[in-house]
Design an enzyme around this catalytic site. Structure first.
Site: not given
Lengths: 422, 728
Positions: B18, B23, B49, B135
């Site tokens: 998520k 992560k 990003k 996602d």
């Protein structure tokens, strides 16, 4: 005023594959992308079947004989096309023996479906080549070239060495492909050179398998062939020739093109040179008939929109041989840089470079462009007539394969020009 | 790329989880630990990003792959895409468009394609780590999940419900790829420190059959390392947290006891909710809290009066709305059209338009100049797919505004619909700044529907030029819904215009055919609307115009037969109070008509005919055939393999609605007609009969049907089957 936008890489990839008789393209696309390409492929492949939804009610084809599609709609863009891809491949699996090329249309390529996985899951890796990203807004010749390389990579040619050559850079996307192939092959044969294959212009997959045995790749149109030429060179060390004067259009460039190929292979083009000479005499007497009365075609204006490999020799020939003056020259995207530079030099030497980059320019008598745009320009009163040199065609039915290349093509051009101007 | 030994050690690891779960931090520490162990590592950040490699490089990666794509210089040194970070780790960032524009998923797809083209692939490194966006919102972000990329998938999650929900979702995505293949290594538990977290995660891991490979405790040390743009492994090598990563790597790289791999077994939502939150939601009709809402949707009633709702089945779309909209708007001569699309779409539609203009010009026998139209396109390339195309669109609008055209229409293809370009916003801004109408037609390729849906969208857009109702009444007509792709559009209009001129009735506007902005604008004056045909879309369009302008709709569509034309002229003349002119016109034409039909009848009386149509209304065919004394054996509408039946109008009681092709061939065999009139190709082997084609767009006017009838009559005197058919 606008004419027809040039075909782009998607059309190039589709027709690049469809130029191989035992390959079928499947489009992962809405029907809007399919109908046009299905019609063009049917036309260019000279198929006898009639397109009619009653004659061909089978699913995916929508009445046409070529290019089945997954008829995507807006929901497919959200939920993906996996199901439809499975179904269409399942349908085609047992109904088409040859290779399949599965191409995503631009919209479909944004969805991100793993089409390779669908093919693998269907057990069709050997028979189906995926094209997940067709490219966007690049030139059509690049699409033809890239598609041929993909197909060759899949087929992995393994031909034994033969004393023959490949003709590369021809494509069914081009006008008069069949007639041009016939003309050039004939000229080569008269010079003692045999053609092994013409990738993308009628050679089937078996011919392509043998194509790696060629002595040489003779390039007709480099815009359609540079990657293919490099593939053959890198994998099989087959050299390629980029003739110095461009494609064989007009007597001079035809002579030069044949001479370059013959020179590489140690042959002499006596017969061809004789035939060119004879054709020049025939042409001269017909030109003189018009010229004696009107002084034409000298001084008549022309405009051309084409790739540089065609534009360079044609402009040069129309100017030096017929005394016609260019008023507008537009080189299409993806033009070969070598010939573009030669054209620019030629125009500068003759103080004609102000017509470069504009099309059709001021008051051309004749426009050399695709048939649809040419017809429109004539109807708009922009020119007296047009000569159809590229895709898309004007819509006229053509039964006899014609060409504007080689000796026959040069005579045909002269005939067309004189009839427009007289 | 070749797959390594399936038993391991694994070389290509995709890390999912998520958004915000840690992560990127965890994947960077995994890479750092692998490098410390002496392995060569390629770390690829797959998040727009582009911050995945910050901790490995000590800074944001300065050259993302999508930056390279944007700069598009083929000679750019692509080695800049690979930066060397901590302990020799090769770092790549996919990058992506700015938030809210473009298509980041497309960016990821392009990234992998570019890396492949450049030969930058995992085969040069012992380990490749893909750090992927949380996602998996579209196919693009799932690229690392494809089998030719990741050998092993690790899922980072905490024990919080929403994080587990996201992890479960990721398992569903993996399942779509893998079905029965095992690629998941297990769960990396990034703990938040909650009291029931351990228990929740354990339940989840047991339920989905995945082991918890390591628990990373909540720790300030990560924040400290992050502040210095560093990994914990590098900054605090002796910490407990660093040792946990070393243990994880030891397990992952073990050759003696390779980490097992598992299949994705996601839970359904009800089970997940019940398992983790202890809530049974199976009985509720909605997953949200039950709130009473005073709302009753309008539903069609069934025969017994109850409401019902069915999602309609979707037949295939024929053509696309993009082409439909451009086709009609190109008829406004002094309007500029900008197609926001890749070149392929522009090529297809421009060829369609120019070809149909050419044909219409040639067939009309008009020797004047053909009407030009102005169409440019934005040529959406790969960069615009990823970063959005609004900048290029603005440039195209500015360029268009330099022409003398008075309005600009923007029509969107499929691609900008998917990438989300804000055409409306852009049009509004540009309209304000340029001071001319810039009208968006956001059909989004097929988003709006098929070709005819697009034509309607185009009509609606052009009606924005009509200011509501202050124009006053005029003695004039507006011709609506001409079939502009037919090759007799101009010829038909020329014929009608003769009649209208004879009645002194000017045409205010041909909506939309060979018209101008002025003419469309002038529709604000009340006129009489003349529908060109009686099909649904023309009638609907007429109603829309009527509502907008206050104009009445003439009850008769354009006539094809003599009698239809007489009725048409008479009624028109009555409305405009020029009955005497109408009568004079009819009288003039009638004499000639009677002469011509008399000649035809000499050849046709008593002949027997079968009539079949795959779509167009054939009532005019029946009328002319009867008038010529022919006997109609059968007349019917053929059901099309693609069109819906209810599109065909039954205007004559003798017409059969469900006439099949087989029945047609049977009737031909049984009745042996003298002539078959049809809209489809007949197989001469199945039907050895003379047949003529019914035009889809017949000629209009007093002599319209007669012109077809003349041709059909001449067929009666030709051979039953022409010689060339034998060679098919």
């Amino acid at each position: 005023m606008t004419g027809v936008t040039d075909p782009d890489i998607l059309t190039g990839m589709i027709l690049g594959a469809e130029g191989i008789p035992d390959i079928m393209v499947i489009l992962n696309s809405p029907t809007g992308c399919k109908f046009y390409h299905g019609h063009i492929a049917h036309l260019k492949r000279n198929e006898s079947e009639i397109s009619d939804p009653y004659l061909r009610p089978e699913p995916w084809f929508f009445g046409q004989s070529r290019i089945p599609c997954t008829y995507l709609d807006d929901q497919d863009y959200i939920f993906g096309t996996h199901d439809k891809l499975e179904k269409i491949l399942d349908y085609m699996k047992n109904r088409w023996d040859g290779l399949i090329v599965l191409i995503n249309a631009p919209g479909a390529s944004l969805i991100g479906d793993d089409i390779k996985k669908v093919i693998t899951d269907m057990g069709m890796e050997k028979r189906c080549i995926p094209v997940e990203i067709p490219g966007y807004s690049s030139s059509a010749p690049i699409g033809v070239d890239k598609m041929l390389v993909r197909i060759l990579e899949h087929i992995k040619p393994s031909g034994k060495p033969e004393n023959k050559i490949n003709l590369i850079g021809l494509s069914i996307l081009q006008r008069y492909c069949e007639g041009t192939k016939k003309e050039i092959t004939s000229l080569l044969e008269k010079s003692g050179i045999t053609v092994l294959s013409t990738p993308g212009a009628g050679s089937d997959t078996e011919d392509l398998s043998l194509s790696s045995g060629a002595l040489l790749n003779a390039i007709v149109f480099p815009e359609y062939a540079i990657e293919t030429a490099n593939y053959y060179y890198n994998h099989f060390k087959i050299p390629f020739i980029l003739p110095k004067d461009g494609a064989p259009i007009g007597f001079d460039a035809t002579r030069s093109w044949i001479a370059d190929i013959c020179s590489f292979l140690g042959k002499e083009p006596f017969v061809v040179n004789q035939e060119i000479h004879s054709a020049e005499k025939t042409a001269a007497s017909n030109i003189a008939r018009i010229n004696a009365v009107s002084g034409l075609p000298r001084g008549s204006g022309f405009a051309i929109r084409a790739e540089s490999s065609l534009a360079f020799p044609l402009v040069k020939w129309l100017y030096t041989y017929l005394g016609m003056i260019p008023v507008g020259i537009k080189l299409t995207d993806g033009s070969c840089r070598t010939y573009s530079e030669k054209l620019i030099n030629f125009l500068q030497e003759n103080h004609l470079d102000n017509c470069l980059g504009i099309f059709p320019g001021k008051d051309p008598d004749i426009v050399f462009t695709d048939g649809t745009t040419g017809s429109m320009m004539k109807n708009l009163g922009i020119c007296r007539g047009y000569i159809d040199i590229s895709h898309p065609p004007s819509g006229k039915i053509e039964i006899i394969p014609k060409t504007i290349f080689g000796i026959t093509g040069s005579l045909m051009l002269i005939e067309e020009i004189l009839n427009i101007l007289r | 790329m070749n797959n390594k030994d399936p038993e391991g050690p694994f070389t290509r690891i995709a890390v999912y989880g998520k958004g915000g779960i840690g992560k990127s931090t965890i994947s960077a520490n995994i890479s750092a630990t692998l490098a410390d162990e002496g392995y060569s590592v390629l770390h690829i950040g797959c998040d727009p990003k582009h911050d995945s490699t910050r901790a490995l490089l000590g800074e944001l990666h300065p050259h993302t792959v999508t930056d390279f794509l944007r700069s598009s210089d083929a000679r750019t040194d692509c080695s800049a895409l690979v930066r060397t970070g901590y302990n020799g780790i090769a770092c790549i960032e996919a990058g992506g468009p700015e938030p809210g524009v473009g298509c980041a998923g497309r960016g990821i797809l392009s990234t992998f394609e570019i890396l492949g083209r450049m030969g930058i692939d995992s085969s040069r490194y012992m380990y490749t780590i893909y750090d992927v966006l949380g996602d998996v919102v579209c196919g693009g972000f799932a690229v690392p999940l494809r089998r030719e990329y990741a050998d092993l998938i690790l899922i980072v999650t905490s024990g919080e419900y929403m994080s587990l929900y996201a992890a479960n979702n990721i398992l569903r995505g993996i399942q779509n790829f893998d079905m029965n293949i095992n690629r998941i290594g297990g769960i990396i538990y990034n703990s938040r420190g909650g009291s029931e977290e351990d228990e929740q995660l354990k339940k989840f891991s047991d339920a989905v059959g995945l082991p918890i490979l390591v628990k990373i405790p909540r720790s300030e040390i990560f924040l400290t390392a992050e502040k210095h743009s560093n990994t914990v492994v590098a900054a605090f090598p002796n910490s407990l947290e660093a040792s946990l990563f070393r243990e994880l790597i030891s397990d992952l790289t073990s050759t003696k006891k390779p980490v097992s791999r598992y299949r994705a077994r996601p839970l359904d939502v009800i089970k997940l909710e019940s398992l983790i939150l202890g809530r049974d939601i199976s009985a509720s009709s909605s997953f949200s809290h039950q709130v009473s809402v005073n709302f009753k949707p309008a539903m069609p009633k069934t025969v017994d009066g109850t409401g019902c709702f069915r999602v309609p089945e979707k037949p295939p779309l024929f053509g696309c709305a993009f082409a439909g909209a451009i086709t009609v708007l190109s008829q406004i001569q002094d309007a500029s059209i900008i197609a926001h699309c890749p070149s392929s779409c522009a090529h297809i539609v421009s060829n369609l338009l120019v070809s149909s203009h050419n044909r219409d010009h040639d067939k009309s026998g008009y020797h004047g100049k053909q009407t030009p139209f102005s169409l440019i396109h934005t040529g959406m390339d790969e960069k615009m797919m990823v970063f959005g195309g609004i900048d290029r669109l603005k440039k195209s609008i500015i360029k268009s505004a330099e022409s003398e055209n008075r309005v600009i229409f923007i029509i969107s293809g499929c691609a900008p619909g998917i990438t989300g370009d804000d055409i409306e916003g852009c049009s509004s801004d540009m309209s304000q700044s340029l001071g001319i109408p810039v009208i968006p037609v956001s059909v989004n390729g097929i988003g709006e529907g098929d070709f005819s849906a697009g034509t309607m969208a185009g009509y609606q857009a052009s009606l924005q030029l009509v200011k509501k109702g202050t124009g006053g009444k005029r003695k004039s007509v507006v011709l609506v819904g001409e079939k502009i792709l037919a090759n007799n559009t101009s010829a038909n209009f020329n014929e009608l215009n003769q009649y209208l001129s004879a009645l002194d009735i000017p045409v205010l506007c041909r909506f939309l055919a060979h018209t101008t902005v002025n003419e469309v604008e002038s529709m604000n004056k009340q006129s009489l609307i003349l529908p060109a045909s009686s099909d649904e879309s023309t009638l609907k369009l007429s109603e829309i115009i009527s509502e907008k302008t206050g104009s009445d709709i003439f009850p008769y569509s354009l006539p094809f037969t003599f009698h239809e034309t007489v009725r048409w002229v008479k009624n028109l003349a009555k409305i405009f109070r020029v009955e005497d002119k109408g009568s004079a016109l009819i009288a003039l034409k009638e004499k000639k008509y009677r002469e011509e039909i008399g000649l035809i009848m000499q050849k046709t009386v008593g002949k027997r005919v079968i009539i079949s149509s795959s779509g167009p209304d054939i009532s005019w065919v029946l009328e002319i055939v009867r008038e010529c004394g022919m006997e109609i054996i059968r007349a019917g509408y053929l059901s099309s393999p693609y069109l819906m039946k209810d599109k065909q109008k039954i205007s004559d009681i003798s017409i059969i609605p469900d006439y099949t092709l087989e029945k047609l061939y049977d009737d031909i065999k049984t009745y042996r007609p003298d002539l078959v009139l049809t809209t489809i190709w007949l197989d001469h082997k199945k039907a050895n009969v003379r047949y003529g084609m019914i035009p889809f767009c017949p000629n209009v006017g007093f002599f319209g049907a007669l012109s077809s009838m003349k041709h059909w009559t001449s067929i009666l005197f030709g051979p039953v089957t022409e010689g060339w058919r034998n060679y098919l």
